[in-house]
Design a protein around this motif. Structure first.
Motif, PDB file in Angstrom:
ATOM      1  N   ALA A  59      45.713 -15.236 -35.907  1.00 53.15           N
ATOM      2  CA  ALA A  59      45.175 -15.576 -34.588  1.00 53.15           C
ATOM      3  C   ALA A  59      44.069 -16.611 -34.668  1.00 53.15           C
ATOM      4  CB  ALA A  59      44.647 -14.307 -33.923  1.00 53.15           C
ATOM      5  N   GLY A  60      43.705 -17.161 -33.524  1.00 48.41           N
ATOM      6  CA  GLY A  60      42.583 -18.092 -33.509  1.00 48.41           C
ATOM      7  C   GLY A  60      42.223 -18.506 -32.096  1.00 48.41           C
ATOM      8  N   ARG A  61      41.077 -19.183 -31.971  1.00 46.33           N
ATOM      9  CA  ARG A  61      40.662 -19.679 -30.657  1.00 46.33           C
ATOM     10  C   ARG A  61      39.906 -20.984 -30.788  1.00 46.33           C
ATOM     11  NH1 ARG A  61      36.065 -16.577 -27.242  1.00 46.33           N
ATOM     12  NH2 ARG A  61      35.232 -18.625 -26.791  1.00 46.33           N
ATOM     13  N   GLY A  80      47.076  -7.176 -29.180  1.00 48.18           N
ATOM     14  CA  GLY A  80      45.979  -6.607 -28.399  1.00 48.18           C
ATOM     15  C   GLY A  80      44.654  -6.695 -29.148  1.00 48.18           C
ATOM     16  N   PHE A  81      44.683  -6.329 -30.445  1.00 48.57           N
ATOM     17  CA  PHE A  81      43.454  -6.366 -31.246  1.00 48.57           C
ATOM     18  C   PHE A  81      42.887  -7.789 -31.280  1.00 48.57           C
ATOM     19  CE2 PHE A  81      41.009  -6.723 -35.145  1.00 48.57           C
ATOM     20  CZ  PHE A  81      40.236  -5.579 -35.125  1.00 48.57           C
ATOM     21  N   LEU A  86      38.914 -11.687 -30.189  1.00 48.36           N
ATOM     22  CA  LEU A  86      38.624 -13.113 -29.990  1.00 48.36           C
ATOM     23  C   LEU A  86      37.996 -13.389 -28.629  1.00 48.36           C
ATOM     24  CD1 LEU A  86      41.845 -14.696 -31.519  1.00 48.36           C
ATOM     25  CD2 LEU A  86      39.548 -14.680 -32.519  1.00 48.36           C
ATOM     26  N   LEU A  87      38.335 -12.581 -27.634  1.00 47.98           N
ATOM     27  CA  LEU A  87      37.787 -12.812 -26.293  1.00 47.98           C
ATOM     28  C   LEU A  87      36.704 -11.794 -25.936  1.00 47.98           C
ATOM     29  CD1 LEU A  87      41.038 -13.786 -24.325  1.00 47.98           C
ATOM     30  CD2 LEU A  87      39.203 -15.290 -25.098  1.00 47.98           C
ATOM     31  N   ALA A  88      36.140 -11.129 -26.941  1.00 46.31           N
ATOM     32  CA  ALA A  88      35.112 -10.112 -26.669  1.00 46.31           C
ATOM     33  C   ALA A  88      33.963 -10.653 -25.807  1.00 46.31           C
ATOM     34  CB  ALA A  88      34.593  -9.514 -27.975  1.00 46.31           C
ATOM     35  N   LEU A 140      37.934  -5.222 -29.142  1.00 39.74           N
ATOM     36  CA  LEU A 140      36.641  -5.398 -28.474  1.00 39.74           C
ATOM     37  C   LEU A 140      35.580  -4.541 -29.166  1.00 39.74           C
ATOM     38  CD1 LEU A 140      35.104  -6.492 -25.968  1.00 39.74           C
ATOM     39  CD2 LEU A 140      35.950  -4.515 -24.699  1.00 39.74           C
ATOM     40  N   HIS A 141      35.932  -3.294 -29.435  1.00 40.96           N
ATOM     41  CA  HIS A 141      34.987  -2.386 -30.097  1.00 40.96           C
ATOM     42  C   HIS A 141      34.637  -2.887 -31.499  1.00 40.96           C
ATOM     43  CE1 HIS A 141      32.973   1.362 -31.077  1.00 40.96           C
ATOM     44  NE2 HIS A 141      33.609   1.311 -32.241  1.00 40.96           N
ATOM     45  N   ALA A 142      35.640  -3.362 -32.220  1.00 34.31           N
ATOM     46  CA  ALA A 142      35.395  -3.838 -33.584  1.00 34.31           C
ATOM     47  C   ALA A 142      34.400  -4.998 -33.593  1.00 34.31           C
ATOM     48  CB  ALA A 142      36.714  -4.271 -34.228  1.00 34.31           C
ATOM     49  N   ARG A 143      34.467  -5.816 -32.572  1.00 35.39           N
ATOM     50  CA  ARG A 143      33.603  -7.004 -32.539  1.00 35.39           C
ATOM     51  C   ARG A 143      32.201  -6.688 -32.060  1.00 35.39           C
ATOM     52  NH1 ARG A 143      34.785 -12.539 -30.863  1.00 35.39           N
ATOM     53  NH2 ARG A 143      32.824 -13.670 -30.985  1.00 35.39           N
TER      54      ARG A 143
END
Ligand SMILES: [Zn+2]
Length: 503
Positions: A59-61, A80-81, A86-88, A140-143
């Motif tokens: 993935a990437g942004r 989903g992850f 990436l968008l957190a 989201l939680h991981a980030r």
């Protein structure tokens, strides 16, 4: 590892280092400040560890022209992850704004929306999308260590259908006294054209998103999704939401899809499947107009009822699917144009699903824009291309008064500039809403998985929050969430940009 992740790690190392310097260099700081710094450092280290998660490898942004582009790839949980991780920052910014608006308009608390998500929507969501939604909460939680769980994310995904479709239906069922004035929204101006209408005889599709500015300024994600099953998808979208939701997208099997909502729609089926899931599924799995229609009809819950404007670049055929709940109608053409600006036209849909809508009242926003679409599309018949479509999305001719005026009746809506507001959507005087971004594509672009997009009003005008709030104290409650919405340039995006620049 993508450049995006490397950048994140580099920034985190800097932040952690600066925090450490600050802690060691300030002997007089309070214990509380020190604790905060330690917590920040711990959080940064957690985020750093999470950034090495193998699920993020594909993935990437990157950001361009005011848009955030994300590439998501893998099985549903992985997609989903990646989305949540990436968008957190964008999800954490958007969630308070969207949830505040949902609670303010419906006068219901967040527990109500979570319960609706858990009990009514969740059991009707396909396992594939359940996994993706869980993945968003997990990423989201991981980030960030966010406390939002999967039901908060499902409730967020339902922000176009639960507040304005389910809640008014529920209020009626419950015979609620003093129920808030909730109306299905009028979202968007759009068209799809083909055959003798377009410059090259192929399909041209364009759309601008109408919504309140608070949500609209955040509707600036480009999703490039390479799923395990189904077709590759390129679409605009909203942070944390699995569907485009405004909607504008193309898939790698030639489908092109957009929509505008049906004003004054009434109805809901609590046993139906969430619209956000059907819309995402249709874009991911449909390879034809028939398949798209079938997926949208399967478990139709009436939520976010739209006139879908579709194209199949393989055949050059376009279609309009007017998707009411009690009735629906499909028109198709290989030489024609279908436009949308929040009106229904099938007599059965009008009678059964939008009993209060007045199709002949030329003063209302949907009907005034309908006239303008007819004028513009007729005028440019045979010349329509993406450049012209972009211009049309920024058009300011008010057909009711027959003059240029950036107000609520023009294709590029500026309702904040109108004291009339839009009563049929329960948008009051100077309501901060209107056209918030635009997209356009043609068959050739769809073939190469490209689209053109512009953030902010498609005409290029900026919306500035402070002068607006100073002049309109009625909307002071939006102050924590309402930001400037500055227009960006028309910017082209294509599938696979992250993998080509970052690996
Ligand atoms: Zn404008």
């Amino acid at each position: 590892m993508s450049d995006g992740i490397r950048r994140i790690i580099a920034i985190l190392v800097l932040v952690a280092g600066a925090a450490l310097l600050w802690v060691t260099g300030n002997s007089s700081h309070s214990a509380e400040a020190a604790n905060n710094e330690i917590r920040a450092t711990v959080a940064a280290n957690q985020e750093l560890a999470a950034a090495n998660d193998p699920r993020l490898k594909q993935a990437g942004r990157f950001e361009q022209g005011g848009w955030v582009y994300v590439h998501l790839e893998g099985d549903p949980a992985t997609i989903g992850f990646q989305h949540g991780f990436l968008l957190a920052p964008e999800i954490e910014d958007a969630f308070p704004a969207v949830s505040a608006n949902m609670m303010h308009n419906t006068q219901r608390d967040w527990a109500f929306f979570r319960q609706t998500a858990r009990e009514m929507l969740w059991p009707k969501i396909d396992p594939e999308y359940q996994q993706e939604l869980r993945g968003i909460a997990e990423g989201l939680h991981a980030r960030t260590g966010s406390k939002l769980d999967v039901f908060d994310i499902v409730a967020l995904n339902s922000f176009e259908e639960v507040p304005d479709y389910y809640v008014p239906w529920l209020n009626k069922q419950e015979k609620l006294a003093h129920a808030p004035n909730l109306k299905s929204p009028g979202n968007c101006s759009a068209f799809v054209a083909t055959g003798s209408w377009t410059k090259d005889g192929q399909i041209v599709m364009a759309h601008n998103n109408w919504t309140n500015y608070m949500n609209g300024e955040r509707w600036r994600i480009i999703f490039d999704i390479k799923p395990e099953h189904g077709f590759r998808v390129l679409m605009d979208g909203f942070p944390g939401v699995i569907a485009s939701d405004d909607d504008f997208g193309i898939n790698s099997n030639g489908m092109m899809a957009t929509e505008t909502t049906i004003s004054q729609f009434e109805g809901w089926d609590p046993k139906g499947k969430p619209e956000f899931m059907r819309a995402r599924k249709a874009l991911q799995y449909a390879g034809s107009i028939d398949e798209y229609t079938k997926i949208m009809l399967d478990g139709n819950n009436g939520g976010y009822a739209n006139d879908w404007l579709l194209g199949d670049r393989k055949t050059g055929e376009i279609a309009q699917l007017e998707l009411g709940l009690k009735a629906y109608k499909l028109w198709r053409s290989k030489d024609g144009v279908f436009a949308g600006s929040n009106w229904a036209r099938d007599p059965k849909v009008l009678k059964e699903d939008t009993p209060e809508f007045e199709p002949n009242n030329k003063e209302t926003s949907p009907n005034a824009r309908r006239v303008r679409w007819e004028q513009l599309l007729d005028e440019h018949r045979g010349k329509i291309d993406v450049a012209l479509a972009q211009q049309m999305l920024g058009d300011h001719l008010d057909t009711f008064e027959n003059k240029e005026d950036a107000n609520e009746r023009v294709l590029c809506g500026h309702v904040d500039a109108s004291q009339r507001g839009v009563a049929i959507w329960a948008w009051g005087a100077a309501y901060p809403g209107g056209a918030v971004q635009g997209k356009a594509a043609d068959s050739n672009m769809a073939k190469e998985m490209r689209l053109s997009a512009r953030v902010g009003h498609p005409c290029g005008q900026d919306f500035l929050a402070k002068p607006f709030l100073d002049a309109h104290p009625d909307y002071a409650w939006q102050k924590p969430y309402l930001h400037d919405m500055k227009a960006g340039p028309w910017t082209e995006f294509r599938s696979g940009e992250v993998s080509s620049i970052a690996r």
